[in-house]
Motif scaffolding. Structure first.
Motif, PDB file in Angstrom:
ATOM      1  N   PRO A 467       0.795  -1.235   0.000  1.00  0.00           N
ATOM      2  CA  PRO A 467       0.000   0.000   0.000  1.00  0.00           C
ATOM      3  C   PRO A 467       0.827   1.284   0.000  1.00  0.00           C
ATOM      4  CG  PRO A 467       0.211  -0.797   2.231  1.00  0.00           C
ATOM      5  CD  PRO A 467       1.009  -1.733   1.371  1.00  0.00           C
ATOM      6  N   VAL A 468       2.140   1.215  -0.304  1.00  0.00           N
ATOM      7  CA  VAL A 468       2.949   2.429  -0.343  1.00  0.00           C
ATOM      8  C   VAL A 468       3.028   2.930  -1.773  1.00  0.00           C
ATOM      9  CG1 VAL A 468       4.274   1.644   1.659  1.00  0.00           C
ATOM     10  CG2 VAL A 468       5.137   1.187  -0.652  1.00  0.00           C
ATOM     11  N   ALA A 469       3.632   4.104  -1.961  1.00  0.00           N
ATOM     12  CA  ALA A 469       3.733   4.696  -3.289  1.00  0.00           C
ATOM     13  C   ALA A 469       4.682   3.879  -4.162  1.00  0.00           C
ATOM     14  CB  ALA A 469       4.215   6.141  -3.181  1.00  0.00           C
ATOM     15  N   ALA A 470       4.378   3.837  -5.467  1.00  0.00           N
ATOM     16  CA  ALA A 470       5.192   3.055  -6.402  1.00  0.00           C
ATOM     17  C   ALA A 470       6.617   3.575  -6.469  1.00  0.00           C
ATOM     18  CB  ALA A 470       4.550   3.079  -7.786  1.00  0.00           C
ATOM     19  N   GLN A 471       6.822   4.871  -6.179  1.00  0.00           N
ATOM     20  CA  GLN A 471       8.157   5.460  -6.245  1.00  0.00           C
ATOM     21  C   GLN A 471       9.054   5.017  -5.088  1.00  0.00           C
ATOM     22  OE1 GLN A 471       5.284   7.163  -6.343  1.00  0.00           O
ATOM     23  NE2 GLN A 471       5.193   7.662  -8.547  1.00  0.00           N
ATOM     24  N   SER A 472       8.494   4.257  -4.155  1.00  0.00           N
ATOM     25  CA  SER A 472       9.272   3.823  -2.999  1.00  0.00           C
ATOM     26  C   SER A 472      10.348   2.797  -3.370  1.00  0.00           C
ATOM     27  CB  SER A 472       8.346   3.218  -1.934  1.00  0.00           C
ATOM     28  OG  SER A 472       7.354   4.143  -1.533  1.00  0.00           O
ATOM     29  N   PHE A 473      10.230   2.184  -4.550  1.00  0.00           N
ATOM     30  CA  PHE A 473      11.186   1.141  -4.955  1.00  0.00           C
ATOM     31  C   PHE A 473      11.710   1.454  -6.352  1.00  0.00           C
ATOM     32  CE2 PHE A 473       7.819  -0.802  -2.337  1.00  0.00           C
ATOM     33  CZ  PHE A 473       8.589  -1.208  -1.243  1.00  0.00           C
ATOM     34  N   GLU A 474      12.937   1.055  -6.597  1.00  0.00           N
ATOM     35  CA  GLU A 474      13.543   1.250  -7.906  1.00  0.00           C
ATOM     36  C   GLU A 474      13.025   0.199  -8.884  1.00  0.00           C
ATOM     37  OE1 GLU A 474      17.719   1.046  -7.337  1.00  0.00           O
ATOM     38  OE2 GLU A 474      17.848   2.958  -6.227  1.00  0.00           O
ATOM     39  N   THR A 475      13.126   0.528 -10.174  1.00  0.00           N
ATOM     40  CA  THR A 475      12.654  -0.392 -11.208  1.00  0.00           C
ATOM     41  C   THR A 475      13.393  -1.729 -11.133  1.00  0.00           C
ATOM     42  OG1 THR A 475      12.092   1.443 -12.684  1.00  0.00           O
ATOM     43  CG2 THR A 475      12.402  -0.728 -13.694  1.00  0.00           C
ATOM     44  N   ARG A 476      14.681  -1.684 -10.819  1.00  0.00           N
ATOM     45  CA  ARG A 476      15.464  -2.921 -10.735  1.00  0.00           C
ATOM     46  C   ARG A 476      14.916  -3.837  -9.642  1.00  0.00           C
ATOM     47  NH1 ARG A 476      17.726  -6.796 -13.332  1.00  0.00           N
ATOM     48  NH2 ARG A 476      19.343  -7.884 -12.127  1.00  0.00           N
ATOM     49  N   SER A 477      14.436  -3.246  -8.536  1.00  0.00           N
ATOM     50  CA  SER A 477      13.872  -4.055  -7.449  1.00  0.00           C
ATOM     51  C   SER A 477      12.608  -4.769  -7.901  1.00  0.00           C
ATOM     52  CB  SER A 477      13.574  -3.162  -6.250  1.00  0.00           C
ATOM     53  OG  SER A 477      14.760  -2.561  -5.759  1.00  0.00           O
TER      54      SER A 477
END
Length: 592
Positions: A467-477
């Motif tokens: 439920p957190v914002a999509a920007q919280s993780f990098e694309t590689r993750s």
């Protein structure tokens, strides 16, 4: 176990009629703390000023009647033209006020709906509250109450509120005019002259008062009938949504005829409620329409004795008729709007009772056994004398007390229909009926994984980060997590919107749930039969992820088997107890 199956069972009709003031109080208190209060007050002040100026313009327009009609009676062309110019000035000013009032009307509706829906959603989506509400009849079709009912209530409240304010201002503006005009009314009874102070005012009060009383007596059932209709409409809407959401399973089972039968039954109930409402509104129309037609001649008839006796000129007669119409139409506001008021009361009841239930924490009720939830030291998850009430009795842990340490992986196993899902909900704080104590680690993230994971609408990146914002993780993750769960091919669709709950099968949806775990790496994971439902390569992959990627996470798995490749170092046992009397909450929910 008897369970209410429709919204119509929520409140009797008599309750709908008696609960106006308490339910109105609920909404007013909510409004008082609303962030829209200041803006709404400014809009209200503006519309009061506009209505006051409109009333002043209508007084001037009514005064204009006398010179205009007297000029017609005298055939005075020059005065006639002068009065037309004066009329144009008054009419332009009133037109500006009408346009301003229309804009303010719509602005108030928008602002009210903004505040009401935000308030309802905030109360409803308070952690754990929406689920608890869904186990009670009042929680049926919350979407209907927060969408259609909220919209309808704000629109009706605005129209009725502005209409009542305008009627009140016009009443106080013209009652003085009408009282003054009554001073010239002299009735000649033989050789005697009779003067009745405020004769025209009392005539208007009697005329409008009788109409209001009859309207109330005839139209009183409309409140309950409107409430019933909205309940039936909500049931039909829910049935249609349910079929739409599960159309694939229905089609595979050739269940269209049965679903058609269910929808036909719901539609029949809606139509029956509409017919009862139509008959009641038709009876009320005899009163409202009847008084509406007689209003064309009653003012003239009331003022006619003074006109024929010579006390009033033709222009004076028209001024008197205009003032009488303004007063009696203001007094008849209740009559003209009775069906709308009944509709408003029914809608208010639905919204306010839902808001009251959503704002009320049902876990605080006295006299009912509840599982205690508490926060303890980080790194420790403790279960003490835990017993969970289920529809046909109760289920409890055989181990009287159990403490799960950080990094430990524990299985809780139970037989089929032993209440495993309700235990899962109890650990999540969603099911409070039972006894004992659950002490969760303070300040540590716990993720709960149900058998069917929730995948919100939107792109795949948002579904994984939820439920957190999509920007919280990098694309590689994201790409790494998808690769680990065997869905590497979906990496190219990270930013594509979709209905992932429909586009993916059950194993793939559960795999996305594990990808989400890899991204978040929570300190604690609680799962409901997730590993039991996975088979073959999917099962092996999930175990590998728990062994390697999430080896630092504590895991509590509730299921039927303690195997799973020796993942679990310890096993707790869930055992059903004897059947008991009806438990608190049983009447609120169907058997899980």
């Amino acid at each position: 176990m008897a369970v209410a199956t429709g919204e119509a069972a929520l409140k009797p009709v008599d309750d709908a009629q008696a609960a106006l003031m308490p339910e109105l109080g609920v909404m007013l208190r909510a409004f008082w703390v609303s962030p829209i209060r200041t803006n709404f007050a400014a809009l209200t002040f503006a519309i009061v000023m506009v209505i006051a100026l409109t009333a002043y313009g209508q007084i001037k327009l009514n005064e204009w009647n006398q010179p205009f009609y007297d000029a017609l009676a005298r055939k005075d062309w020059q005065e006639f033209i002068n009065q037309l110019f004066r009329f144009a000035q008054i009419a332009i000013a009133l037109l500006v006020m009408n346009v301003a009032q229309a804009w303010l009307n719509q602005s108030i509706k928008i602002k009210l709906r903004e505040g009401l829906v935000h308030d309802l959603v905030e109360q409803w989506l308070n952690p754990g509250r929406a689920f608890r509400l869904s186990t009670r009849p009042i929680g049926i079709n919350p979407d209907q109450r927060m969408h259609e009912d909220a919209r309808h209530l704000t629109e009706l409240s605005t129209d009725l509120g502005i209409g009542l304010l305008q009627a009140s201002v016009l009443l106080f503006s013209f009652v003085g005019v009408l009282w003054a005009l009554s001073s010239g009314f002299v009735f000649h009874l033989g050789t005697a002259n009779l003067t009745v102070p405020g004769y025209l005012v009392w005539a208007a009060v009697f005329y409008a008062g009788s109409a209001s009383m009859l309207s109330y007596l005839v139209g009183r059932p409309l409140v309950g009938l409107n409430a019933e209709r909205y309940s039936r409409e909500a049931d039909l809407r829910y049935g249609l949504m349910r079929v739409s959401e599960h159309i694939d399973a229905i089609t595979l089972a050739n269940g269209e005829p049965d679903e058609k039968r269910r929808i036909t039954i719901d539609l029949a109930k809606v139509l029956a409620a509409m017919r009862r409402l139509a008959w009641s509104q038709t009876r009320l129309t005899w009163i409202t329409a009847g008084y509406g037609w007689t209003a064309l001649v009653v003012p003239v008839g009331v003022a006619a004795p003074a006109y024929f006796s010579g006390s009033l000129s033709f222009g004076g007669l028209m001024v008197t008729v205009g003032a009488f119409n303004q007063v009696q139409s203001s007094l008849r506001w209740f009559v003209d709007n009775f069906s709308v008021i009944a509709d408003w009361r029914a809608t208010l009841l639905r919204v306010s009772t839902f808001r009251r239930a959503a704002a009320q924490d049902d876990t605080e009720r006295e006299g009912v056994d509840r599982i205690q939830l508490a926060e303890g030291e980080p790194g420790h998850y403790r279960l003490d004398r835990l017993c969970v009430f289920v529809p046909d009795g109760s289920t409890q842990l055989r181990e009287e007390s159990a403490t799960i340490e950080a990094g430990e992986k524990v299985a809780i196993i139970g037989e089929r229909r032993s209440g495993k899902t309700l235990l899962f909900r109890a650990l999540a704080g969603l099911w409070s009926w039972g006894s004992g104590r659950i002490v969760r680690p303070k300040g540590e993230v716990i993720m709960y994984i149900p058998r069917t994971p929730y995948l919100p609408p939107g792109n795949l990146r948002e579904a994984l980060a939820y439920p957190v914002a999509a920007q919280s993780f990098e694309t590689r993750s994201y790409e790494t997590a998808l690769d680990r769960v065997g869905l590497k091919g979906l990496a190219i669709a990270l930013d594509e919107p979709g209905r992932w709950d429909r586009q993916l099968n059950e194993d793939e949806q559960q795999a996305l749930a594990f990808a989400r775990l890899i991204l978040h790496r929570p300190a604690w994971i609680v799962m409901d039969e997730v590993l039991d439902s996975a088979t073959g390569e999917t099962h092996r992959r999930f175990l590998q992820i728990l062994h390697e990627d999430l080896k630092q996470s504590s895991v509590i798995h509730i299921g039927r088997s303690e195997g799973h490749d020796h993942l679990f170092a310890r096993v707790l046992h869930l055992v059903p107890t004897r059947r008991t009397a009806e438990r608190p909450g049983e009447r609120h929910t169907a058997q899980p």
